[in-house]
Design an enzyme around this catalytic site. Structure first.
Site, short mmCIF file in Angstrom:
data_model
loop_
_atom_site.label_atom_id
_atom_site.label_comp_id
_atom_site.label_asym_id
_atom_site.label_seq_id
_atom_site.Cartn_x
_atom_site.Cartn_y
_atom_site.Cartn_z
N LYS A 92 0.87 -1.35 -0.17
CA LYS A 92 0.11 0.00 -0.18
C LYS A 92 0.87 1.23 -0.15
O LYS A 92 1.77 1.59 0.32
CB LYS A 92 -0.85 -0.04 1.42
CG LYS A 92 -2.12 -1.29 1.37
CD LYS A 92 -2.27 -1.20 2.52
CE LYS A 92 -3.72 -2.73 2.36
NZ LYS A 92 -4.86 -2.27 3.26
N TYR A 113 -12.03 -4.05 -3.43
CA TYR A 113 -13.37 -3.66 -2.60
C TYR A 113 -14.24 -3.80 -2.36
O TYR A 113 -14.58 -2.43 -1.20
CB TYR A 113 -12.16 -2.82 -1.45
CG TYR A 113 -10.59 -2.79 -1.03
CD1 TYR A 113 -9.95 -3.90 -0.31
CD2 TYR A 113 -10.05 -1.57 -0.76
CE1 TYR A 113 -9.22 -4.38 -0.06
CE2 TYR A 113 -8.02 -1.82 -0.64
CZ TYR A 113 -8.19 -3.00 -0.42
OH TYR A 113 -7.16 -2.87 0.37
N ASN A 136 -2.18 -0.66 6.63
CA ASN A 136 -2.10 -1.80 7.31
C ASN A 136 -0.87 -2.46 6.49
O ASN A 136 -0.84 -3.93 6.77
CB ASN A 136 -2.89 -2.77 8.22
CG ASN A 136 -4.05 -3.34 6.75
OD1 ASN A 136 -3.72 -3.16 5.19
ND2 ASN A 136 -4.41 -4.11 6.75
N HIS A 193 -1.56 -5.93 0.92
CA HIS A 193 -2.82 -6.87 0.96
C HIS A 193 -2.09 -7.87 0.07
O HIS A 193 -1.73 -7.97 -0.60
CB HIS A 193 -3.68 -5.98 -0.65
CG HIS A 193 -4.43 -7.19 -1.16
ND1 HIS A 193 -6.10 -6.70 0.04
CD2 HIS A 193 -4.60 -7.93 -2.25
CE1 HIS A 193 -6.40 -8.15 -1.22
NE2 HIS A 193 -5.73 -8.10 -2.44
N GLU A 247 -7.80 -11.02 -8.62
CA GLU A 247 -7.17 -10.52 -8.53
C GLU A 247 -5.66 -10.15 -9.34
O GLU A 247 -5.76 -8.76 -10.21
CB GLU A 247 -6.52 -10.35 -7.08
CG GLU A 247 -8.36 -9.59 -5.68
CD GLU A 247 -7.70 -9.93 -5.02
OE1 GLU A 247 -6.65 -10.16 -3.75
OE2 GLU A 247 -9.03 -9.94 -3.62
P1 IDP Z 1 -7.32 -8.51 4.68
O1 IDP Z 1 -7.13 -6.48 3.86
O2 IDP Z 1 -7.09 -8.39 5.42
O3 IDP Z 1 -7.54 -8.96 2.94
P2 IDP Z 1 -10.87 -6.79 4.15
O4 IDP Z 1 -11.59 -7.35 5.37
O5 IDP Z 1 -10.73 -7.67 3.10
O6 IDP Z 1 -8.73 -7.10 5.20
O7 IDP Z 1 -10.93 -5.54 4.57
C1 IDP Z 1 -9.64 -4.63 3.38
C2 IDP Z 1 -9.00 -3.64 3.60
O8 IDP Z 1 -10.17 -2.78 4.35
C3 IDP Z 1 -7.96 -3.85 5.20
O9 IDP Z 1 -7.37 -4.27 4.71
C4 IDP Z 1 -8.01 -2.82 5.89
O10 IDP Z 1 -7.21 -1.40 5.34
C5 IDP Z 1 -8.97 -1.79 5.82
N1 IDP Z 1 -10.23 -2.24 6.55
C6 IDP Z 1 -11.43 -2.97 6.95
N2 IDP Z 1 -11.37 -3.70 7.95
C7 IDP Z 1 -11.40 -2.32 8.59
C8 IDP Z 1 -12.10 -1.00 10.29
O11 IDP Z 1 -12.74 -2.01 10.74
N3 IDP Z 1 -11.69 0.21 10.13
C9 IDP Z 1 -10.25 0.55 9.11
N4 IDP Z 1 -10.21 -0.16 8.08
C10 IDP Z 1 -10.50 -0.97 7.90
MG MG Z 2 -8.80 -8.40 1.98
#
Ligand code: IDP
Ligand code: MG
Length: 134
Positions: free
Chosen positions: A9, A49, A112, A115, A126
């Site tokens: 990211k 997303y 975070n 991805h 993807e």
């Molecule tokens: P992942 O990246 O671990 O697969 P996903 O559930 O697919 O997680 O969510 C996509 C991205 O959305 C996450 O990597 C994170 O950056 C963001 N995200 C998911 N849940 C939250 C939340 O509760 N608060 C803020 N950002 C979130």
């Molecule tokens: Mg995901």
């Protein structure tokens, strides 16, 4: 051989953590078979997303994910989809144990760092989305 879609990211690029994270992928002996930097736009993020597009935090995710280049990769190896999820750590930074990428470097769930596809099926979707038919 299984493959997965990995994306560093924008904050990873800005913080100078590309090398650190690529190094962890290599040390795990997963093979990076394609890699490119690219700037994402909102339409592709709405697609990628789609499962979080109705969440209140989604506008923040779009702002973050379009704030600079990402590094898109195809990574190959045995059980690489789950293997990469393991070295990334869980989505929420506070739940990510030390020793994982997110556990070591993230203090924000929206930023975070990385991805990784969550299933073999989604990995292929993807890879096609970001690399076309390779
Ligand atoms: P992942 O990246 O671990 O697969 P996903 O559930 O697919 O997680 O969510 C996509 C991205 O959305 C996450 O990597 C994170 O950056 C963001 N995200 C998911 N849940 C939250 C939340 O509760 N608060 C803020 N950002 C979130
Ligand atoms: Mg995901």
């Amino acid at each position: 051989m299984e493959r997965t879609y990995i994306m560093l990211k924008p904050e990873t690029v800005k913080r100078g953590l590309m090398g650190e994270i690529i190094s962890r992928i290599e040390r795990k002996q997963f093979k990076i078979t394609s890699m490119k930097m690219m700037i994402l736009d909102e339409p592709i993020l709405r697609e990628h997303y789609a499962h979080i597009a109705d969440k209140p935090f989604f506008p923040e995710i779009v702002a973050n994910m379009t704030s600079g280049p990402v590094v898109a990769m195809i990574v190959e190896g045995e059980d690489v989809v789950q293997g990469m999820r393991n070295i990334m750590g869980p989505t929420k930074w506070l739940e990510a144990p030390a020793g994982t990428i997110r556990g070591d470097f993230a203090n924000n769930t929206g930023m975070n760092l990385i991805h990784g596809s969550d299933s073999v099926e989604n990995a292929e979707i993807e890879i096609k989305r970001f690399f076309g038919n390779v």
